[in-house]
Design an enzyme around this catalytic site. Structure first.
Site, PDB file in Angstrom:
ATOM      1  N   CYS A 128      37.708  58.365  16.215  1.00 27.01           N
ATOM      2  CA  CYS A 128      38.391  57.606  15.252  1.00 27.01           C
ATOM      3  C   CYS A 128      37.283  57.464  14.109  1.00 27.01           C
ATOM      4  CB  CYS A 128      39.090  56.488  15.846  1.00 27.01           C
ATOM      5  SG  CYS A 128      39.704  55.150  14.642  1.00 27.01           S
ATOM      6  N   CYS A 136      37.605  52.719  14.486  1.00 28.22           N
ATOM      7  CA  CYS A 136      36.992  51.943  15.452  1.00 28.22           C
ATOM      8  C   CYS A 136      36.058  52.893  16.328  1.00 28.22           C
ATOM      9  CB  CYS A 136      37.938  51.401  16.540  1.00 28.22           C
ATOM     10  SG  CYS A 136      39.080  52.904  17.178  1.00 28.22           S
ATOM     11  N   GLY A 139      19.797  82.516  21.691  1.00 30.32           N
ATOM     12  CA  GLY A 139      20.898  83.020  20.825  1.00 30.32           C
ATOM     13  C   GLY A 139      21.005  81.976  19.719  1.00 30.32           C
ATOM     14  N   THR A 140      19.888  81.401  19.224  1.00 31.41           N
ATOM     15  CA  THR A 140      19.953  80.608  17.837  1.00 31.41           C
ATOM     16  C   THR A 140      18.869  80.815  16.946  1.00 31.41           C
ATOM     17  OG1 THR A 140      19.543  78.051  17.404  1.00 31.41           O
ATOM     18  CG2 THR A 140      18.349  79.116  19.324  1.00 31.41           C
ATOM     19  N   TYR A 196      38.826  73.419  12.416  1.00 32.81           N
ATOM     20  CA  TYR A 196      38.682  73.024  13.796  1.00 32.81           C
ATOM     21  C   TYR A 196      39.792  73.517  14.485  1.00 32.81           C
ATOM     22  CZ  TYR A 196      34.060  71.509  12.511  1.00 32.81           C
ATOM     23  OH  TYR A 196      32.585  71.507  12.025  1.00 32.81           O
ATOM     24  N   GLN A 203      23.649  73.616  21.076  1.00 26.34           N
ATOM     25  CA  GLN A 203      24.017  73.348  19.886  1.00 26.34           C
ATOM     26  C   GLN A 203      25.523  73.759  19.922  1.00 26.34           C
ATOM     27  OE1 GLN A 203      21.052  74.518  16.685  1.00 26.34           O
ATOM     28  NE2 GLN A 203      20.364  75.989  18.306  1.00 26.34           N
ATOM     29  N   HIS A 221      25.385  68.934  19.234  1.00 24.09           N
ATOM     30  CA  HIS A 221      26.252  68.887  17.952  1.00 24.09           C
ATOM     31  C   HIS A 221      27.745  68.216  18.205  1.00 24.09           C
ATOM     32  CE1 HIS A 221      23.246  71.703  15.861  1.00 24.09           C
ATOM     33  NE2 HIS A 221      22.772  70.526  16.005  1.00 24.09           N
TER      34      HIS A 221
HETATM   35  P1  NAD Z   1      23.685  81.065  14.369  1.00 23.29           P
HETATM   36  O1  NAD Z   1      25.060  81.555  13.950  1.00 23.29           O
HETATM   37  O2  NAD Z   1      22.997  80.572  13.096  1.00 23.29           O
HETATM   38  O3  NAD Z   1      22.682  82.110  15.056  1.00 23.29           O
HETATM   39  C1  NAD Z   1      23.136  82.933  16.385  1.00 23.29           C
HETATM   40  C2  NAD Z   1      21.840  83.652  16.660  1.00 23.29           C
HETATM   41  O4  NAD Z   1      22.192  84.419  18.008  1.00 23.29           O
HETATM   42  C3  NAD Z   1      21.216  84.633  15.821  1.00 23.29           C
HETATM   43  O5  NAD Z   1      20.020  84.461  16.058  1.00 23.29           O
HETATM   44  C4  NAD Z   1      21.623  86.051  16.585  1.00 23.29           C
HETATM   45  O6  NAD Z   1      20.750  86.987  16.468  1.00 23.29           O
HETATM   46  C5  NAD Z   1      21.964  85.687  17.747  1.00 23.29           C
HETATM   47  N1  NAD Z   1      22.838  86.500  18.858  1.00 23.29           N
HETATM   48  C6  NAD Z   1      24.044  87.090  18.345  1.00 23.29           C
HETATM   49  N2  NAD Z   1      24.482  87.581  19.390  1.00 23.29           N
HETATM   50  C7  NAD Z   1      23.844  87.405  20.406  1.00 23.29           C
HETATM   51  C8  NAD Z   1      24.059  88.092  21.769  1.00 23.29           C
HETATM   52  N3  NAD Z   1      24.918  88.569  22.327  1.00 23.29           N
HETATM   53  N4  NAD Z   1      22.630  87.574  22.596  1.00 23.29           N
HETATM   54  C9  NAD Z   1      21.629  87.038  22.209  1.00 23.29           C
HETATM   55  N5  NAD Z   1      21.503  86.504  21.006  1.00 23.29           N
HETATM   56  C10 NAD Z   1      22.554  86.948  20.085  1.00 23.29           C
HETATM   57  O7  NAD Z   1      23.781  80.037  15.378  1.00 23.29           O
HETATM   58  P2  NAD Z   1      23.033  78.638  15.746  1.00 23.29           P
HETATM   59  O8  NAD Z   1      21.565  78.821  15.653  1.00 23.29           O
HETATM   60  O9  NAD Z   1      23.658  78.224  17.010  1.00 23.29           O
HETATM   61  O10 NAD Z   1      23.236  77.683  14.532  1.00 23.29           O
HETATM   62  C11 NAD Z   1      24.733  77.576  14.133  1.00 23.29           C
HETATM   63  C12 NAD Z   1      25.214  76.197  14.171  1.00 23.29           C
HETATM   64  O11 NAD Z   1      26.735  76.352  14.273  1.00 23.29           O
HETATM   65  C13 NAD Z   1      25.144  75.350  15.495  1.00 23.29           C
HETATM   66  O12 NAD Z   1      24.876  74.114  14.859  1.00 23.29           O
HETATM   67  C14 NAD Z   1      26.480  75.134  16.167  1.00 23.29           C
HETATM   68  O13 NAD Z   1      26.938  73.880  16.434  1.00 23.29           O
HETATM   69  C15 NAD Z   1      27.571  75.884  15.410  1.00 23.29           C
HETATM   70  N6  NAD Z   1      28.074  77.016  15.792  1.00 23.29           N
HETATM   71  C16 NAD Z   1      28.627  76.955  17.375  1.00 23.29           C
HETATM   72  C17 NAD Z   1      29.385  77.992  17.966  1.00 23.29           C
HETATM   73  C18 NAD Z   1      30.013  77.770  19.347  1.00 23.29           C
HETATM   74  O14 NAD Z   1      30.169  76.635  19.620  1.00 23.29           O
HETATM   75  N7  NAD Z   1      30.414  78.755  20.064  1.00 23.29           N
HETATM   76  C19 NAD Z   1      29.579  79.050  17.035  1.00 23.29           C
HETATM   77  C20 NAD Z   1      29.222  79.183  15.774  1.00 23.29           C
HETATM   78  C21 NAD Z   1      28.548  78.020  15.343  1.00 23.29           C
HETATM   79 ZN    ZN Z   2      40.833  53.565  15.888  1.00 23.13          ZN
END
Ligand code: NAD
Ligand code: ZN
Length: 247
Positions: free
Chosen positions: A125, A128, A190-191, A64, A99, A117
């Site tokens: 913490c 607590c 983008g998910t 992280y 997400q 998420h």
């Molecule tokens: P994922 O990585 O599983 O999927 C990403 C999706 O975005 C794919 O379907 C891909 O085709 C699409 N994509 C890629 N580039 C794109 C663009 N330029 N325009 C449009 N679409 C595009 O991501 P998810 O479904 O969000 O699941 C991943 C999990 O991981 C989530 O729970 C999230 O919390 C976490 N995550 C977060 C981040 C962040 O905060 N930036 C980054 C990576 C993963």
């Molecule tokens: Zn504490």
């Protein structure tokens, strides 16, 4: 490109947007599904679980810390900005569910956002439950000032529950559109449609009468068949066009 969501021209229309890692890809933050389940080279399921944190908290904090380091320099893109503009136009007819943990929606000006998420920018913490803003990289394990217990990233990990208050707000928002007989739109951006329960929100939205739209880079999201309209292409180009009626 000319595709726009025409239903949004109705002054009573309601809009729910669900975003995933893809919307931040063009801000330079890596997604993971496309990379064989790796997030910047890390096996995600091995660092983003409560078991991983119990086994090796230093490793999880390193992961992280790496996320913080890259996200710290990232800027919102045209897609984040178009989403924020839609909120400014629509006010309480708008709801954003993300997400992403990167904070880029908030940086673009989004306020009506449910970060289901969690957030990269708060720490919690394990004793607590106290949350605090935190942007450090933590070379040594952070402990709570109040109770002395180990602190953890404020992330909803694989195998953990979402905040029920978030789910209730989303459901109430969609149910209200149905009750009021106003047009409603559910737009996912983008998910990959793999991570539950977010991947199933589209089912509930459609059951409430919402038109379902998906923007994904190549249209291959796993739950794409659940959407009526799939618009492939990069979010920075597609999203401003889709949201033009409320931009
Ligand atoms: P994922 O990585 O599983 O999927 C990403 C999706 O975005 C794919 O379907 C891909 O085709 C699409 N994509 C890629 N580039 C794109 C663009 N330029 N325009 C449009 N679409 C595009 O991501 P998810 O479904 O969000 O699941 C991943 C999990 O991981 C989530 O729970 C999230 O919390 C976490 N995550 C977060 C981040 C962040 O905060 N930036 C980054 C990576 C993963
Ligand atoms: Zn504490």
């Amino acid at each position: 490109m000319k595709t726009e969501i025409e239903a949004l021209r109705d002054p009573a229309a309601r809009l729910v947007i669900l975003t995933g890692a893809g919307i931040s890809a063009e801000s330079g933050l890596s997604t993971f599904r496309g990379n064989g389940g790796l997030w910047d080279g890390w096996p995600v399921e091995e660092v983003a679980t409560p078991e991983a944190f119990e086994r090796d908290p230093a490793l999880v904090w390193r992961f992280y810390g790496e996320r913080r380091r890259t996200a710290m320099d990232a800027e919102p893109n045209e897609a984040h900005r178009a989403v924020a503009a839609a909120e400014r136009t629509m006010g309480e007819r708008f709801l954003l569910v993300t997400q992403n943990i990167d904070g880029l929606h908030e940086a673009a000006g989004s306020r009506r956002v449910l970060p289901i998420h969690g957030s990269l920018w708060t720490t919690r913490c394990t004793g607590c439950g106290r949350r605090r803003p935190d942007r450090e990289l933590h070379a040594t394990l952070p402990v709570c000032e109040r109770c002395g217990a180990l602190e953890r990233p404020d992330i909803v990990w694989f195998g953990e529950r979402l905040d029920p208050a978030h789910l209730e707000r989303l459901q109430a928002f969609l149910l209200r559109a149905d009750d009021d007989h106003v047009p409603s739109v559910f737009l996912a951006i983008g998910t990959s449609g793999v991570v539950q329960p977010a991947a199933s929100f589209v089912r509930f939205a459609r059951a409430c009468g919402a038109a379902a739209w998906l923007n994904d880079l190549d249209g291959t999201a796993e739950n794409a068949p659940l959407f009526e309209h799939v618009v492939p292409g990069p979010a920075t180009r597609v999203v401003p066009a889709l949201l033009a009626p409320v931009g």
